[in-house]
Design a protein around this motif. Sequence first.
Motif, mmCIF file in Angstrom:
data_model
loop_
_atom_site.group_PDB
_atom_site.id
_atom_site.type_symbol
_atom_site.label_atom_id
_atom_site.label_comp_id
_atom_site.label_asym_id
_atom_site.label_seq_id
_atom_site.Cartn_x
_atom_site.Cartn_y
_atom_site.Cartn_z
ATOM 1 N N GLN A 99 32.559 65.033 -9.153
ATOM 2 C CA GLN A 99 32.804 65.925 -10.283
ATOM 3 C C GLN A 99 32.368 67.345 -9.957
ATOM 4 O O GLN A 99 33.056 68.324 -10.291
ATOM 5 C CB GLN A 99 32.064 65.415 -11.513
ATOM 6 N N ALA A 100 31.234 67.474 -9.277
ATOM 7 C CA ALA A 100 30.748 68.798 -8.891
ATOM 8 C C ALA A 100 31.697 69.485 -7.920
ATOM 9 O O ALA A 100 31.776 70.726 -7.882
ATOM 10 C CB ALA A 100 29.358 68.678 -8.262
ATOM 11 N N ALA A 101 32.428 68.689 -7.130
ATOM 12 C CA ALA A 101 33.387 69.250 -6.177
ATOM 13 C C ALA A 101 34.732 69.570 -6.831
ATOM 14 O O ALA A 101 35.666 70.006 -6.149
ATOM 15 C CB ALA A 101 33.601 68.267 -5.025
ATOM 16 N N GLY A 102 34.834 69.358 -8.134
ATOM 17 C CA GLY A 102 36.052 69.700 -8.858
ATOM 18 C C GLY A 102 37.058 68.578 -8.992
ATOM 19 O O GLY A 102 38.201 68.810 -9.397
ATOM 20 N N ILE A 103 36.676 67.354 -8.659
ATOM 21 C CA ILE A 103 37.588 66.209 -8.771
ATOM 22 C C ILE A 103 37.562 65.673 -10.202
ATOM 23 O O ILE A 103 36.483 65.430 -10.764
ATOM 24 C CB ILE A 103 37.185 65.096 -7.783
ATOM 25 N N ASP A 104 38.732 65.519 -10.788
ATOM 26 C CA ASP A 104 38.843 64.955 -12.137
ATOM 27 C C ASP A 104 38.681 63.443 -12.023
ATOM 28 O O ASP A 104 39.659 62.694 -11.896
ATOM 29 C CB ASP A 104 40.195 65.312 -12.742
ATOM 30 N N THR A 105 37.448 62.976 -12.050
ATOM 31 C CA THR A 105 37.164 61.566 -11.781
ATOM 32 C C THR A 105 37.801 60.639 -12.817
ATOM 33 O O THR A 105 38.285 59.558 -12.465
ATOM 34 C CB THR A 105 35.652 61.320 -11.724
ATOM 35 N N ALA A 106 37.808 61.050 -14.073
ATOM 36 C CA ALA A 106 38.387 60.202 -15.114
ATOM 37 C C ALA A 106 39.874 59.965 -14.852
ATOM 38 O O ALA A 106 40.376 58.838 -14.983
ATOM 39 C CB ALA A 106 38.172 60.834 -16.482
ATOM 40 N N ARG A 107 40.593 61.005 -14.467
ATOM 41 C CA ARG A 107 42.027 60.876 -14.212
ATOM 42 C C ARG A 107 42.293 59.980 -13.014
ATOM 43 O O ARG A 107 43.195 59.135 -13.045
ATOM 44 C CB ARG A 107 42.637 62.259 -13.985
ATOM 45 N N TYR A 108 41.517 60.140 -11.953
ATOM 46 C CA TYR A 108 41.733 59.335 -10.762
ATOM 47 C C TYR A 108 41.389 57.863 -11.011
ATOM 48 O O TYR A 108 42.085 56.957 -10.529
ATOM 49 C CB TYR A 108 40.914 59.871 -9.590
ATOM 50 N N LYS A 109 40.325 57.603 -11.756
ATOM 51 C CA LYS A 109 39.963 56.214 -12.046
ATOM 52 C C LYS A 109 41.029 55.547 -12.909
ATOM 53 O O LYS A 109 41.398 54.384 -12.667
ATOM 54 C CB LYS A 109 38.592 56.169 -12.739
ATOM 55 N N LEU A 110 41.523 56.269 -13.907
ATOM 56 C CA LEU A 110 42.590 55.713 -14.732
ATOM 57 C C LEU A 110 43.853 55.466 -13.911
ATOM 58 O O LEU A 110 44.523 54.440 -14.059
ATOM 59 C CB LEU A 110 42.909 56.676 -15.883
ATOM 60 N N GLY A 111 44.156 56.406 -13.032
ATOM 61 C CA GLY A 111 45.358 56.274 -12.227
ATOM 62 C C GLY A 111 45.319 55.058 -11.314
ATOM 63 O O GLY A 111 46.291 54.301 -11.232
ATOM 64 N N VAL A 112 44.198 54.861 -10.624
ATOM 65 C CA VAL A 112 44.130 53.730 -9.699
ATOM 66 C C VAL A 112 44.081 52.406 -10.462
ATOM 67 O O VAL A 112 44.631 51.399 -10.009
ATOM 68 C CB VAL A 112 42.921 53.877 -8.743
ATOM 69 N N PHE A 113 43.473 52.395 -11.636
ATOM 70 C CA PHE A 113 43.434 51.176 -12.437
ATOM 71 C C PHE A 113 44.828 50.827 -12.947
ATOM 72 O O PHE A 113 45.231 49.649 -12.942
ATOM 73 C CB PHE A 113 42.464 51.356 -13.605
ATOM 74 N N ALA A 114 45.594 51.837 -13.372
ATOM 75 C CA ALA A 114 46.964 51.602 -13.814
ATOM 76 C C ALA A 114 47.834 51.134 -12.652
ATOM 77 O O ALA A 114 48.675 50.234 -12.807
ATOM 78 C CB ALA A 114 47.545 52.872 -14.435
ATOM 79 N N LEU A 115 47.632 51.732 -11.475
ATOM 80 C CA LEU A 115 48.381 51.308 -10.292
ATOM 81 C C LEU A 115 48.092 49.844 -9.959
ATOM 82 O O LEU A 115 49.014 49.057 -9.697
ATOM 83 C CB LEU A 115 48.013 52.205 -9.111
ATOM 84 N N ALA A 116 46.821 49.475 -9.990
ATOM 85 C CA ALA A 116 46.447 48.083 -9.715
ATOM 86 C C ALA A 116 47.013 47.144 -10.771
ATOM 87 O O ALA A 116 47.454 46.031 -10.454
ATOM 88 C CB ALA A 116 44.927 47.949 -9.649
ATOM 89 N N GLY A 117 47.023 47.579 -12.032
ATOM 90 C CA GLY A 117 47.599 46.752 -13.094
ATOM 91 C C GLY A 117 49.079 46.499 -12.873
ATOM 92 O O GLY A 117 49.564 45.377 -13.055
ATOM 93 N N GLY A 118 49.813 47.532 -12.453
ATOM 94 C CA GLY A 118 51.233 47.371 -12.183
ATOM 95 C C GLY A 118 51.495 46.470 -10.987
ATOM 96 O O GLY A 118 52.401 45.622 -11.012
ATOM 97 N N MET A 119 50.699 46.640 -9.919
ATOM 98 C CA MET A 119 50.866 45.803 -8.729
ATOM 99 C C MET A 119 50.586 44.340 -9.044
ATOM 100 O O MET A 119 51.327 43.434 -8.620
ATOM 101 C CB MET A 119 49.941 46.300 -7.616
ATOM 102 N N THR A 120 49.521 44.098 -9.804
ATOM 103 C CA THR A 120 49.167 42.724 -10.156
ATOM 104 C C THR A 120 50.225 42.106 -11.062
ATOM 105 O O THR A 120 50.559 40.922 -10.938
ATOM 106 C CB THR A 120 47.794 42.687 -10.828
ATOM 107 N N ALA A 121 50.771 42.914 -11.984
ATOM 108 C CA ALA A 121 51.850 42.419 -12.845
ATOM 109 C C ALA A 121 53.098 42.087 -12.036
ATOM 110 O O ALA A 121 53.816 41.132 -12.361
ATOM 111 C CB ALA A 121 52.172 43.456 -13.916
#
Length: 318
Positions: free
Chosen positions: A197-219
């Motif tokens: 977060q201190a380096a400017g990474i939007d951690t919430a967006r990236y965590k949501l994105g990878v979780f959604a990606l994993a949800g789609g792959m598993t589906a």
Amino acid sequence: MSARERWVVLAAAALAVGAAGWGVKSTYVLSALVFVALNAIAALGLSLVMGFAGQVSLGQAAFYAIGAYVSGILTASFGWNGWAALAVAVLTGALTAFAIGLPIFRLSGLLLAMATLGFGIIVYYVLVNSADLTGGPSGLTGIPPLAIGGFTFDTDGRVLWLAWGALLLLLGLAGNLVDSRVGRAFRAIHGSEPAAQAAGIDTARYKLGVFALAGGMTALAGGIYAHYLKFINPSPFGFAFSVELVVMVVLGGVASLWGAVLGAAAVVLLVEALRGLLPLVTASHGAAEYEIVIFGVILMAFMIFLPGGLTAVGRRAS
């Protein structure tokens, strides 16, 4: 491994799978290979969440069930085209993961794991109690196989090509992802979320994105599973399967994409071996009662003695 080398390896693996689909005559072996591929797709998504983004999920079986039931219901009950239903199933898995991730990713560590576990339990009991739609404990029948024109994926060998083709394609795309700026952001979050977060990474967006990606792959894996078996019921999608997926990731190597494949193969072989060694227990109590205990022991042992998983063994041997 460079991107070019990765795709060369995947192309060679695709040729081997193609030959296996033609040459292997044992339906038992072909079926086991199909389940290795389907489990590996789900484990690959979980590997992105756990191994690269550093988040823990104990509810991935729910997304597998969502994929299976959405595609199964749309085709068996509403007459949809199989590919259209499968696409909707993948989208539903991804959107559900995104919606669930919005509140639960405010949590971390054990609380996050418990939240995902709770989601998996909710989905399981919805499937059991929505008999008018899902068939309840008796299950849903009449799911047609997938087809392209006159070519129907109605044999073990043909589904082997489909499942492994999807897995190898996803392995290539996931490899490109983790080597990109997005993958570096995932690793930064895994290393230290406050530092990211201190380096400017939007951690919430990236965590949501990878979780959604994993949800789609598993589906996706769940949808192919439904069209392969042509019948689904809630029992395979319980907590035990979520634990199996975690074991696959840890067993293969948490931060290794190919580790998901190795872990899936090892777990499928282990399950088959257990069923062969303990037929009376399986017949009288079902596999889940003892599998969950054994998988828990394996998970503990690998976390303590071999945290790098099977891929680390390979690296040491080389």
